[in-house]
Motif scaffolding. Structure first.
Motif, mmCIF file in Angstrom:
data_model
loop_
_atom_site.group_PDB
_atom_site.id
_atom_site.type_symbol
_atom_site.label_atom_id
_atom_site.label_comp_id
_atom_site.label_asym_id
_atom_site.label_seq_id
_atom_site.Cartn_x
_atom_site.Cartn_y
_atom_site.Cartn_z
ATOM 1 N N ARG A 183 -3.728 -16.061 5.096
ATOM 2 C CA ARG A 183 -5.133 -15.613 4.629
ATOM 3 C C ARG A 183 -5.979 -17.124 4.480
ATOM 4 N NH1 ARG A 183 -5.600 -13.704 -1.455
ATOM 5 N NH2 ARG A 183 -4.438 -15.697 -1.657
ATOM 6 N N GLU A 184 -5.166 -18.204 4.054
ATOM 7 C CA GLU A 184 -5.852 -19.504 3.898
ATOM 8 C C GLU A 184 -6.341 -19.744 5.316
ATOM 9 O OE1 GLU A 184 -6.146 -20.537 0.958
ATOM 10 O OE2 GLU A 184 -4.527 -19.598 -0.143
ATOM 11 N N GLY A 185 -5.984 -19.439 6.448
ATOM 12 C CA GLY A 185 -6.778 -19.784 7.497
ATOM 13 C C GLY A 185 -7.514 -18.919 8.101
ATOM 14 N N GLY A 186 -7.771 -17.759 7.427
ATOM 15 C CA GLY A 186 -8.591 -16.698 7.652
ATOM 16 C C GLY A 186 -7.871 -15.567 8.601
ATOM 17 N N LEU A 187 -8.163 -14.358 8.157
ATOM 18 C CA LEU A 187 -7.513 -13.128 8.615
ATOM 19 C C LEU A 187 -8.417 -12.205 9.024
ATOM 20 C CD1 LEU A 187 -5.276 -12.066 5.558
ATOM 21 C CD2 LEU A 187 -4.302 -12.634 7.926
ATOM 22 N N GLU A 188 -8.163 -11.492 10.356
ATOM 23 C CA GLU A 188 -9.155 -10.648 10.960
ATOM 24 C C GLU A 188 -8.758 -9.066 10.510
ATOM 25 O OE1 GLU A 188 -8.165 -11.678 15.170
ATOM 26 O OE2 GLU A 188 -9.279 -13.407 14.578
ATOM 27 N N SER A 189 -7.513 -8.594 10.429
ATOM 28 C CA SER A 189 -7.256 -7.438 10.089
ATOM 29 C C SER A 189 -6.125 -7.152 9.623
ATOM 30 C CB SER A 189 -7.434 -6.180 11.360
ATOM 31 O OG SER A 189 -6.308 -6.018 11.899
ATOM 32 N N VAL A 190 -5.975 -6.393 8.425
ATOM 33 C CA VAL A 190 -4.508 -6.058 7.706
ATOM 34 C C VAL A 190 -4.507 -4.574 7.537
ATOM 35 C CG1 VAL A 190 -3.125 -6.355 5.742
ATOM 36 C CG2 VAL A 190 -4.861 -8.387 6.594
ATOM 37 N N THR A 191 -3.369 -3.971 8.151
ATOM 38 C CA THR A 191 -3.185 -2.644 7.869
ATOM 39 C C THR A 191 -1.954 -2.368 7.170
ATOM 40 O OG1 THR A 191 -2.425 -2.126 10.269
ATOM 41 C CG2 THR A 191 -4.582 -1.767 9.713
ATOM 42 N N TYR A 192 -1.770 -1.309 6.616
ATOM 43 C CA TYR A 192 -0.351 -0.934 5.789
ATOM 44 C C TYR A 192 -0.217 0.663 6.185
ATOM 45 C CZ TYR A 192 2.741 0.627 2.243
ATOM 46 O OH TYR A 192 3.632 1.491 1.599
ATOM 47 N N GLN A 193 0.946 0.988 6.263
ATOM 48 C CA GLN A 193 1.488 2.295 6.415
ATOM 49 C C GLN A 193 2.839 2.340 5.609
ATOM 50 O OE1 GLN A 193 3.836 4.420 9.581
ATOM 51 N NE2 GLN A 193 1.581 5.132 9.973
ATOM 52 N N GLY A 194 2.508 3.405 4.820
ATOM 53 C CA GLY A 194 3.653 3.580 3.958
ATOM 54 C C GLY A 194 4.238 5.216 4.120
ATOM 55 N N ARG A 195 5.606 5.211 4.486
ATOM 56 C CA ARG A 195 6.315 6.568 5.046
ATOM 57 C C ARG A 195 7.367 7.077 4.185
ATOM 58 N NH1 ARG A 195 7.617 8.291 11.172
ATOM 59 N NH2 ARG A 195 5.806 7.281 11.368
ATOM 60 N N LYS A 196 7.479 8.130 3.396
ATOM 61 C CA LYS A 196 8.392 8.543 2.499
ATOM 62 C C LYS A 196 8.519 10.045 2.905
ATOM 63 C CE LYS A 196 7.121 5.263 -0.984
ATOM 64 N NZ LYS A 196 6.969 5.106 -2.520
ATOM 65 N N SER A 197 9.712 10.369 2.466
ATOM 66 C CA SER A 197 10.208 11.984 2.173
ATOM 67 C C SER A 197 9.337 12.657 1.581
ATOM 68 C CB SER A 197 11.561 12.082 1.898
ATOM 69 O OG SER A 197 11.686 11.591 0.446
ATOM 70 N N PRO A 198 9.297 13.986 1.726
ATOM 71 C CA PRO A 198 8.588 15.021 0.933
ATOM 72 C C PRO A 198 8.934 15.007 -0.523
ATOM 73 C CG PRO A 198 9.445 15.933 3.069
ATOM 74 C CD PRO A 198 9.970 14.565 3.107
ATOM 75 N N GLN A 199 10.243 14.629 -0.648
ATOM 76 C CA GLN A 199 10.735 14.494 -1.990
ATOM 77 C C GLN A 199 10.033 13.316 -2.790
ATOM 78 O OE1 GLN A 199 14.774 13.133 -2.405
ATOM 79 N NE2 GLN A 199 14.995 14.028 -4.226
ATOM 80 N N SER A 200 9.850 12.052 -2.078
ATOM 81 C CA SER A 200 9.216 11.024 -2.901
ATOM 82 C C SER A 200 7.831 11.281 -2.891
ATOM 83 C CB SER A 200 9.451 9.921 -1.881
ATOM 84 O OG SER A 200 10.961 9.442 -1.534
ATOM 85 N N TRP A 201 7.234 12.162 -2.435
ATOM 86 C CA TRP A 201 5.815 12.315 -2.665
ATOM 87 C C TRP A 201 5.341 13.381 -3.391
ATOM 88 C CZ3 TRP A 201 2.975 8.642 -1.114
ATOM 89 C CH2 TRP A 201 3.250 7.655 -0.104
ATOM 90 N N ARG A 202 6.553 14.051 -4.104
ATOM 91 C CA ARG A 202 6.341 15.024 -5.087
ATOM 92 C C ARG A 202 5.528 14.519 -6.149
ATOM 93 N NH1 ARG A 202 10.319 18.204 -2.803
ATOM 94 N NH2 ARG A 202 9.346 19.653 -1.295
ATOM 95 N N GLY A 203 4.716 15.447 -6.831
ATOM 96 C CA GLY A 203 3.993 15.153 -8.192
ATOM 97 C C GLY A 203 2.969 14.004 -7.992
ATOM 98 N N SER A 204 2.565 13.981 -6.551
ATOM 99 C CA SER A 204 1.392 12.979 -6.274
ATOM 100 C C SER A 204 0.445 13.810 -5.512
ATOM 101 C CB SER A 204 1.660 11.892 -5.478
ATOM 102 O OG SER A 204 1.858 12.542 -3.934
ATOM 103 N N PRO A 205 -0.778 13.345 -5.378
ATOM 104 C CA PRO A 205 -1.993 14.147 -4.975
ATOM 105 C C PRO A 205 -1.450 14.643 -3.302
ATOM 106 C CG PRO A 205 -2.781 12.221 -5.805
ATOM 107 C CD PRO A 205 -1.473 12.229 -6.025
ATOM 108 N N ALA A 206 -0.460 14.102 -2.851
ATOM 109 C CA ALA A 206 0.169 14.549 -1.621
ATOM 110 C C ALA A 206 0.244 16.036 -1.312
ATOM 111 C CB ALA A 206 1.306 13.906 -1.031
ATOM 112 N N GLU A 207 0.484 16.573 -2.534
ATOM 113 C CA GLU A 207 0.808 18.184 -2.889
ATOM 114 C C GLU A 207 -0.141 18.934 -2.300
ATOM 115 O OE1 GLU A 207 2.575 18.170 -6.808
ATOM 116 O OE2 GLU A 207 4.307 18.186 -6.096
ATOM 117 N N THR A 208 -1.618 18.413 -2.623
ATOM 118 C CA THR A 208 -2.450 19.212 -2.175
ATOM 119 C C THR A 208 -3.122 18.785 -1.013
ATOM 120 O OG1 THR A 208 -4.154 17.399 -3.173
ATOM 121 C CG2 THR A 208 -3.286 19.505 -4.817
#
Ligand SMILES: NC(=O)C1=CN([C@@H]2O[C@H](COP(=O)(O)OP(=O)(O)OC[C@H]3O[C@@H](n4cnc5c(N)ncnc54)[C@H](O)[C@@H]3O)[C@@H](O)[C@H]2O)C=CC1
Ligand SMILES: O=C([O-])CC(=O)C(=O)O
Length: 263
Positions: free
Chosen positions: A131-156
């Motif tokens: 970042r100190e030199g200048g960034l053009e793009s940053v992307t993040y992907q998070g991938r988890k099992s169905p069990q890990s997303w339970r109880g979150s808005p992923a359910e809807t």
């Protein structure tokens, strides 16, 4: 012997406690008021179990939060206003602009410092330097099992029981991800803070029915070149939402507090 205050006593905190460096002892533990008696009975007299920062008259060498974004809202300013150092794992709390401002203000007035811990991901050191030199793009992907997303808005957003192939169910900014998925996407906020900011960091969240891992991928480009980091983390047995590495990053902060060589 240095003294630690920990906020929260769930899956992550228990893992941290089991791996605490010998030179740091857990002296104070903050839990919700309704759990004080039960946790005090479990831990015995060596640890003082409290529900309010105000009830600690001494000065911890380090405070680590392992309790969730609500706990940051409840206790963060009080810790920082006392001039204490707060290691934050629920970094997504900083996606709330008003809270982030309040915490900075409390830290500025009291002399406290906020350590945004790397948590479940790797590469925050390189990204923050880039970042100190200048960034053009940053992307993040998070991938988890169905069990890990339970109880979150992923359910809807996706059929967690019926999904048969990896499926993207959220695409948006780091700010939106961290606020919508407070138990699953704190790392989106961490990447944003290290890189391009909450509103310029693009995030995709994926449910993967064929994996039991918590998988994280960061891609960034800028004047430094390109970065592509993939991490396949094992969740904690006691909480499939939480990666083991996130707990270990809290242990690392504890080590940094006691060891003269900080790495
Ligand atoms: N930065 C990262 O990579 C990651 C961050 N996290 C954050 O860590 C948090 C904790 O994770 P786990 O231990 O697995 O969750 P958990 O649900 O097992 O435990 C959370 C504990 O915090 C306690 N708590 C809740 N509100 C509190 C308050 N106001 N004051 C004191 N204690 C309070 C609860 O009673 C519970 O025991 C998550 O909620 C999430 O915000 C989790 C995984 C990764
Ligand atoms: O532990 C993980 O894999 C990430 C996580 O839950 C979070 O960022 O809140």
């Amino acid at each position: 012997m240095k003294q630690l205050m920990m906020i929260g006593f769930g899956a992550m905190a228990r893992e941290v406690l089991a791996l605490l460096p010998a030179e740091l002892s857990l002296k104070w533990l903050l839990v919700p008021a309704a759990r004080v008696a039960e946790v005090q009975a479990e831990l015995g007299p060596a640890v003082t179990v409290l529900s309010r920062v105000e009830d600690c008259a001494a000065t911890p060498d380090l405070v680590v939060e392992c309790a969730g974004q609500t706990a940051v809202r409840e206790h963060g300013s009080a810790v920082l206003a006392r001039g204490w150092t707060l290691g934050l794992i629920s970094v997504g709390a900083l996606a709330d602009e008003a809270l982030a401002r309040d915490l900075r203000l409390a830290a500025g007035q009291g002399g406290g410092r906020i350590l945004a811990l790397a948590g479940a991901i790797a590469g925050i050191d390189g990204l923050a330097a880039a970042r100190e030199g200048g960034l053009e793009s940053v992307t993040y992907q998070g991938r988890k099992s169905p069990q890990s997303w339970r109880g979150s808005p992923a359910e809807t957003l996706v059929d967690l029981d019926g999904v048969t192939a990896p499926t993207v169910f959220f695409s948006g900014t780091a700010r939106e991800a961290a606020r919508l998925f407070p138990a699953n996407a704190n790392v989106a906020a961490t990447i944003a803070l290290a890189g391009l900011g909450m509103d310029e960091t693009r995030v995709e969240l994926v449910v993967d029915p064929d994996s039991r891992r918590n998988q994280h991928r960061i891609r960034a480009s800028g004047r430094f070149g390109e970065l592509d980091i993939a991490l396949s983390g094992l969740p904690l047995a006691a909480n499939p939402k939480t990666s083991t590495l996130a707990a270990l990053s809290v242990v690392r902060a504890c080590r940094q507090c006691t060891d003269p060589l900080v790495i």
